[in-house]
Design an enzyme around this catalytic site. Structure first.
Site, PDB file in Angstrom:
ATOM      1  N   LYS A  87       0.858  -1.188   0.000  1.00 13.88           N
ATOM      2  CA  LYS A  87       0.000   0.000   0.000  1.00 13.88           C
ATOM      3  C   LYS A  87       0.895   1.239   0.000  1.00 13.88           C
ATOM      4  O   LYS A  87       1.733   1.416   0.890  1.00 13.88           O
ATOM      5  CB  LYS A  87      -0.887  -0.036   1.248  1.00 13.88           C
ATOM      6  CG  LYS A  87      -2.163   0.748   1.143  1.00 13.88           C
ATOM      7  CD  LYS A  87      -3.047   0.429   2.339  1.00 13.88           C
ATOM      8  CE  LYS A  87      -4.313   1.232   2.327  1.00 13.88           C
ATOM      9  NZ  LYS A  87      -5.026   1.112   3.603  1.00 13.88           N
TER      10      LYS A  87
HETATM   11  C1  E4P Z   1      -8.290   2.254   3.384  1.00 16.64           C
HETATM   12  O1  E4P Z   1      -7.562   1.373   3.004  1.00 16.64           O
HETATM   13  C2  E4P Z   1      -8.187   2.907   4.704  1.00 16.64           C
HETATM   14  O2  E4P Z   1      -7.598   1.990   5.592  1.00 16.64           O
HETATM   15  C3  E4P Z   1      -9.513   3.250   5.305  1.00 16.64           C
HETATM   16  O3  E4P Z   1     -10.598   2.851   4.526  1.00 16.64           O
HETATM   17  C4  E4P Z   1      -9.576   4.614   5.885  1.00 16.64           C
HETATM   18  O4  E4P Z   1     -10.838   4.795   6.456  1.00 16.64           O
HETATM   19  P1  E4P Z   1     -11.171   5.967   7.485  1.00 16.64           P
HETATM   20  O5  E4P Z   1     -11.378   7.220   6.720  1.00 16.64           O
HETATM   21  O6  E4P Z   1     -12.425   5.508   8.172  1.00 16.64           O
HETATM   22  O7  E4P Z   1      -9.983   6.071   8.423  1.00 16.64           O
END
Ligand code: E4P
Length: 217
Positions: A87
């Site tokens: 990622k």
């Molecule tokens: C995506 O991969 C992120 O981990 C995640 O969806 C972020 O979500 P949030 O805005 O609820 O922190």
């Protein structure tokens, strides 16, 4: 549409896996910290534990923000387990790192995407997944779901193969709306996935069926 769970909580990952609908997991440094997982060795061990529970892709986020650091960390993560997807943040060096890993056939997930332009760059760099954050856009009075529709249209226009991974999902309706907009994947907290199960008429109907059965038996 693939279902990923957006958590580093092993119990929740097991619960979603046991439901039989789970296709993968996404994590990020904040989700790791929420579970009290700190320090490089513990974090790497935790990724391995997640990979042992699920059969699909597990996104593991790099901490470095420079190209060399992202490549070093990404390679270490990729060597941990075949299910690991690297990622990478949507920054200049993140795009370069994405191109580097895609040329090595290592799966990537470009994260922190908030605009169609960023999604185009991720696709051009060969990302496996692009993660538009719909909830965080909604939080600032911008229509997060609209971004999913825009990226879908652009990717379809050019046949980009990068999968749209709708992230930052905050509730069950986000999942349904993402399905209507043809997102390839949603990553969601367990509570929003479980919300799909619920309908009062199902509960009322089942209660009546069971009561009628009892009358005749
Ligand atoms: C995506 O991969 C992120 O981990 C995640 O969806 C972020 O979500 P949030 O805005 O609820 O922190």
């Amino acid at each position: 549409m693939k279902f990923f769970i957006d958590t580093a909580n092993l119990d929740q990952i097991k619960e979603a896996q046991d439901l039989g609908i789970l296709d993968g997991v996404t994590t990020n440094p904040s989700l790791m910290a929420k579970e009290g997982i700190t320090g490089k060795e513990n974090i790497l061990e935790h990724y391995q534990a997640i990979c042992e529970i699920v059969t699909g892709d597990v996104s593991a986020e790099v901490i470095a923000t420079d190209l060399e650091g992202m490549i070093r960390e990404g390679e270490e993560l990729a060597n941990l387990h075949e299910q690991i997807v690297i990622k990478l943040p949507m920054i200049e060096d993140g795009v370069k790192a994405c191109k580097y890993f895609s040329e090595q056939d290592i799966k990537t997930n470009v994260t922190l995407v908030f605009s169609p332009g960023q999604a185009i760059l991720a696709a051009k760099a060969g990302a496996t997944y692009v993660s538009p954050f719909i909830g965080r856009l909604d939080d600032i009075s911008t229509d997060g779901l609209n971004l999913i529709g825009e990226i879908r249209m652009i990717y379809d226009n050019y046949g980009f193969e990068t999968q749209i991974l709708a992230a930052s999902i905050r509730h069950t309706m986000h999942i349904i709306d993402c399905a209507k907009l043809r997102a390839d994947v949603i990553t969601s907290p367990l509570s929003s996935i479980m919300g799909l199960l619920k309908h009062p008429l199902t509960d009322i109907g089942l209660e009546k069926f069971l009561a009628d059965y009892k009358k005749g038996n």
